[in-house]
Motif scaffolding. Structure first.
Motif, PDB file in Angstrom:
ATOM      1  N   LYS A  43     -24.875  -9.658   8.618  1.00  0.00           N
ATOM      2  CA  LYS A  43     -23.669  -9.230   9.318  1.00  0.00           C
ATOM      3  C   LYS A  43     -23.277  -7.818   8.906  1.00  0.00           C
ATOM      4  CE  LYS A  43     -21.687 -13.822  10.045  1.00  0.00           C
ATOM      5  NZ  LYS A  43     -20.455 -14.653   9.919  1.00  0.00           N
ATOM      6  N   GLU A  44     -22.437  -7.192   9.732  1.00  0.00           N
ATOM      7  CA  GLU A  44     -21.948  -5.867   9.413  1.00  0.00           C
ATOM      8  C   GLU A  44     -20.836  -5.946   8.359  1.00  0.00           C
ATOM      9  OE1 GLU A  44     -22.802  -3.657  13.714  1.00  0.00           O
ATOM     10  OE2 GLU A  44     -20.768  -3.809  12.930  1.00  0.00           O
ATOM     11  N   ARG A  45     -20.677  -4.853   7.653  1.00  0.00           N
ATOM     12  CA  ARG A  45     -19.591  -4.780   6.690  1.00  0.00           C
ATOM     13  C   ARG A  45     -18.259  -4.793   7.439  1.00  0.00           C
ATOM     14  NH1 ARG A  45     -20.029  -0.475   1.825  1.00  0.00           N
ATOM     15  NH2 ARG A  45     -22.066  -1.545   1.784  1.00  0.00           N
ATOM     16  N   GLU A  46     -17.309  -5.574   6.938  1.00  0.00           N
ATOM     17  CA  GLU A  46     -16.003  -5.668   7.588  1.00  0.00           C
ATOM     18  C   GLU A  46     -14.881  -5.409   6.586  1.00  0.00           C
ATOM     19  OE1 GLU A  46     -14.754  -9.472   9.137  1.00  0.00           O
ATOM     20  OE2 GLU A  46     -15.215 -10.531   7.268  1.00  0.00           O
ATOM     21  N   LEU A  47     -13.804  -4.835   7.112  1.00  0.00           N
ATOM     22  CA  LEU A  47     -12.619  -4.614   6.302  1.00  0.00           C
ATOM     23  C   LEU A  47     -11.905  -5.946   6.077  1.00  0.00           C
ATOM     24  CD1 LEU A  47     -10.472  -2.748   4.986  1.00  0.00           C
ATOM     25  CD2 LEU A  47      -9.436  -2.570   7.261  1.00  0.00           C
ATOM     26  N   VAL A  48     -11.627  -6.264   4.821  1.00  0.00           N
ATOM     27  CA  VAL A  48     -10.938  -7.492   4.463  1.00  0.00           C
ATOM     28  C   VAL A  48      -9.447  -7.242   4.246  1.00  0.00           C
ATOM     29  CG1 VAL A  48     -10.764  -9.355   2.761  1.00  0.00           C
ATOM     30  CG2 VAL A  48     -13.013  -8.446   3.404  1.00  0.00           C
ATOM     31  N   ALA A  49      -9.127  -6.211   3.466  1.00  0.00           N
ATOM     32  CA  ALA A  49      -7.728  -5.942   3.130  1.00  0.00           C
ATOM     33  C   ALA A  49      -7.581  -4.486   2.728  1.00  0.00           C
ATOM     34  CB  ALA A  49      -7.255  -6.846   1.989  1.00  0.00           C
ATOM     35  N   ARG A  50      -6.411  -3.939   2.991  1.00  0.00           N
ATOM     36  CA  ARG A  50      -6.124  -2.539   2.664  1.00  0.00           C
ATOM     37  C   ARG A  50      -4.696  -2.446   2.141  1.00  0.00           C
ATOM     38  NH1 ARG A  50      -7.916   0.989   7.152  1.00  0.00           N
ATOM     39  NH2 ARG A  50      -9.812   1.133   5.888  1.00  0.00           N
ATOM     40  N   ILE A  51      -4.509  -1.542   1.185  1.00  0.00           N
ATOM     41  CA  ILE A  51      -3.171  -1.270   0.682  1.00  0.00           C
ATOM     42  C   ILE A  51      -2.967   0.243   0.683  1.00  0.00           C
ATOM     43  CG2 ILE A  51      -3.943  -1.344  -1.751  1.00  0.00           C
ATOM     44  CD1 ILE A  51      -1.131  -2.571  -2.362  1.00  0.00           C
ATOM     45  N   GLY A  55       4.159   3.229  -0.609  1.00  0.00           N
ATOM     46  CA  GLY A  55       4.871   2.067  -0.071  1.00  0.00           C
ATOM     47  C   GLY A  55       4.181   0.749  -0.255  1.00  0.00           C
ATOM     48  N   GLY A  56       2.926   0.791  -0.602  1.00  0.00           N
ATOM     49  CA  GLY A  56       2.191  -0.454  -0.835  1.00  0.00           C
ATOM     50  C   GLY A  56       2.053  -1.332   0.390  1.00  0.00           C
ATOM     51  N   TYR A  57       1.990  -0.709   1.566  1.00  0.00           N
ATOM     52  CA  TYR A  57       1.828  -1.503   2.789  1.00  0.00           C
ATOM     53  C   TYR A  57       0.426  -2.098   2.824  1.00  0.00           C
ATOM     54  CZ  TYR A  57       6.080   0.874   4.153  1.00  0.00           C
ATOM     55  OH  TYR A  57       7.361   1.364   4.177  1.00  0.00           O
ATOM     56  N   THR A  58       0.360  -3.354   3.278  1.00  0.00           N
ATOM     57  CA  THR A  58      -0.911  -4.068   3.282  1.00  0.00           C
ATOM     58  C   THR A  58      -1.274  -4.557   4.678  1.00  0.00           C
ATOM     59  OG1 THR A  58       0.174  -6.174   2.752  1.00  0.00           O
ATOM     60  CG2 THR A  58      -0.621  -4.863   0.903  1.00  0.00           C
ATOM     61  N   ASN A  59      -2.555  -4.674   4.917  1.00  0.00           N
ATOM     62  CA  ASN A  59      -3.008  -5.340   6.133  1.00  0.00           C
ATOM     63  C   ASN A  59      -4.302  -6.086   5.823  1.00  0.00           C
ATOM     64  OD1 ASN A  59      -3.882  -2.327   6.365  1.00  0.00           O
ATOM     65  ND2 ASN A  59      -5.354  -3.429   7.616  1.00  0.00           N
ATOM     66  N   TYR A  60      -4.538  -7.147   6.605  1.00  0.00           N
ATOM     67  CA  TYR A  60      -5.642  -8.065   6.345  1.00  0.00           C
ATOM     68  C   TYR A  60      -6.362  -8.421   7.638  1.00  0.00           C
ATOM     69  CZ  TYR A  60      -3.011  -8.848   2.032  1.00  0.00           C
ATOM     70  OH  TYR A  60      -2.341  -8.682   0.841  1.00  0.00           O
ATOM     71  N   VAL A  61      -7.635  -8.718   7.498  1.00  0.00           N
ATOM     72  CA  VAL A  61      -8.351  -9.286   8.632  1.00  0.00           C
ATOM     73  C   VAL A  61      -7.781 -10.682   8.885  1.00  0.00           C
ATOM     74  CG1 VAL A  61     -10.199 -10.290   7.212  1.00  0.00           C
ATOM     75  CG2 VAL A  61     -10.651  -9.663   9.602  1.00  0.00           C
ATOM     76  N   ASP A  62      -7.750 -11.091  10.136  1.00  0.00           N
ATOM     77  CA  ASP A  62      -7.099 -12.354  10.492  1.00  0.00           C
ATOM     78  C   ASP A  62      -7.639 -13.551   9.711  1.00  0.00           C
ATOM     79  OD1 ASP A  62      -6.557 -11.670  14.057  1.00  0.00           O
ATOM     80  OD2 ASP A  62      -5.426 -11.107  12.271  1.00  0.00           O
ATOM     81  N   SER A  63      -8.927 -13.545   9.443  1.00  0.00           N
ATOM     82  CA  SER A  63      -9.552 -14.717   8.824  1.00  0.00           C
ATOM     83  C   SER A  63      -9.105 -14.968   7.385  1.00  0.00           C
ATOM     84  CB  SER A  63     -11.076 -14.574   8.877  1.00  0.00           C
ATOM     85  OG  SER A  63     -11.495 -13.416   8.192  1.00  0.00           O
TER      86      SER A  63
END
Length: 119
Positions: A43-51, A55-63
């Motif tokens: 599989k291709e490399r995927e973004l899991v989480a970012r900060i 401000g420490g804003y975070t985002n995540y892959v849905d899974s």
């Protein structure tokens, strides 16, 4: 010498937890957006989480939403990924990334740490 070193991977049973760490050397992470990516076999490399750097804003892959949590300790020059309720589909090599945009754009990767979720 710039380096990102991941640790904390291993073999865990489904439903278990792991905490990945990424220690930086040769630069200061405080200005960098820090992320965890993963790549499973075939599989291709995927973004899991970012900060974010500010401000420490975070985002995540849905899974992984509701199961994983990314955090940073700028004083320790380290970023973490707390992984709970692990599933076999979380099995992958997990990579740490540091990104700085703008005029002094920089993009650094770690060597990766293997996470295997299996009974």
């Amino acid at each position: 010498q710039v380096q990102l070193a991941e640790s904390g991977g291993g073999l865990v049973q489904p439903g278990g937890s792991l905490r990945l760490s990424c220690g930086a050397s040769g630069f200061t992470i405080s200005r960098y957006s820090m992320s965890w990516y993963r790549q499973a076999p075939g599989k291709e490399r995927e973004l899991v989480a970012r900060i974010s750097s500010v401000g420490g804003y975070t985002n995540y892959v849905d899974s992984v939403k509701g199961r994983f949590s990314i955090s940073r300790d700028n004083a320790k020059n380290t970023v973490y990924l707390q992984m709970n309720s692990l599933k076999p589909e979380d099995t992958a090599v997990y990579y740490c990334n540091a990104f700085l945009g703008g005029v002094y754009q920089s993009n650094y990767w770690g060597q990766g740490t293997q996470v295997t979720v299996s009974s």
